[in-house]
Design an enzyme around this catalytic site. Structure first.
Site, short mmCIF file in Angstrom:
data_model
loop_
_atom_site.label_atom_id
_atom_site.label_comp_id
_atom_site.label_asym_id
_atom_site.label_seq_id
_atom_site.Cartn_x
_atom_site.Cartn_y
_atom_site.Cartn_z
N CYS A 1 -3.58 1.83 -0.03
CA CYS A 1 -5.01 1.83 0.27
C CYS A 1 -5.40 0.88 1.41
CB CYS A 1 -5.79 1.57 -1.02
SG CYS A 1 -7.46 2.20 -0.92
N ARG B 1 -18.03 7.09 -1.67
CA ARG B 1 -16.65 6.68 -1.96
C ARG B 1 -15.89 7.85 -2.54
NH1 ARG B 1 -15.78 1.61 -1.15
NH2 ARG B 1 -13.72 1.68 -2.07
N HIS C 1 -3.53 4.24 -6.07
CA HIS C 1 -3.31 3.12 -6.98
C HIS C 1 -2.74 3.73 -8.26
CE1 HIS C 1 -5.84 0.45 -4.48
NE2 HIS C 1 -6.64 1.48 -4.35
#
Ligand code: GLN
Length: 242
Positions: free
Chosen positions: A93, A126, A189
């Site tokens: 990320c 997001r 993640h």
């Protein structure tokens, strides 16, 4: 045999249990009787690139990335040389974004390392949620969790995988992450490696080959539970998307 895993900037880049990737690399070596040393490298500390076999770098907020920016020019040249020489890197990320030329956040342009010729732009909205990929590198699906505002255009690089469920690099639900030499860079993640042991073993094999100059096969591990969990996540999300 012995490998050194450099855990980059655990004091600043530590979102969503990315530390679990370091534990996974270490345990899967130790379970096979291979020594594994983890060297945490705190923000601003010198990186002994010649002594590193794997660099593991996790996610961070835009603020953390902005704080890191001033330091990156100091490591740019050595980091590039390490990657070009086949050094193994797992970048998650924020770290994925900072391997590129820049990340333009909502407020600032953060110059990256330029190890990869990619750029990331902040966009409102997001991209958050579970994500499932299929990758020609792995037989099992790749599963994880993404949470990013940055959109990364990877140009001609090979993506890590095609998105079966989720958003991916640009939020278009087409491609996710990238693979360049022995670098795997991704928005996933999870932590990524415990959820996808195949990726962990690919990184270990590449690092062993680079360090010892020959192919070293890894003993199989009893991963039935890991793959059951992996399959269950993949099925849950790909089924609900059709
Ligand atoms: N700050 C970056 C973004 O929002 C990276 C976030 C992360 O590492 N999860 O795009």
């Amino acid at each position: 045999m012995r490998l050194v895993i450099g855990h980059l900037y655990p004091d600043l880049f530590h979102l969503y249990s990315d530390r679990g990737n370091v534990c996974c690399l270490q345990k899967r070596l130790q379970w096979r009787g291979i020594e594994a040393e983890v060297t945490p490298i705190l923000f601003g500390e010198r990186i002994d690139f010649a002594g590193m076999d794997i660099l593991c770098w996790g996610g961070a907020s835009d603020r953390g990335q902005e704080m890191a920016a001033g330091h990156l020019p100091k490591i740019r040249q050595d980091f590039r040389a390490y990657v070009e020489d086949g050094g193994v890197v797992l970048a998650i990320c924020a770290a994925y974004q900072l391997l590129g030329r820049y990340y333009r956040t909502e407020k600032k342009k953060v110059e990256g390392l330029g190890v990869l010729d990619i750029c990331t732009e902040w966009r409102p909205g997001r991209l958050v949620g579970n994500i499932v990929l299929e990758s020609p590198l792995f037989t099992a699906p790749v599963v994880g969790f993404e949470n990013h505002a940055g959109r990364t255009e990877i140009g001609e690089y090979t993506p890590l995988g095609n998105v079966l469920f989720g958003h991916g690099n640009m939020g278009r639900g087409d491609y996710e992450g990238l693979v360049y030499k022995n670098v795997i860079a991704t928005y996933l993640h999870g932590p990524l490696l415990p959820k996808n042991p195949q990726i962990c073993d690919v990184l270990l094999k590449r690092a062993l080959k680079r360090r010892y100059g020959r192919e070293i096969s890894l003993d199989p591990l009893p991963d039935e539970e890991e793959y059951r969990a992996n399959r269950q996540i993949a099925e849950r999300y790909t089924r609900s998307s059709v």
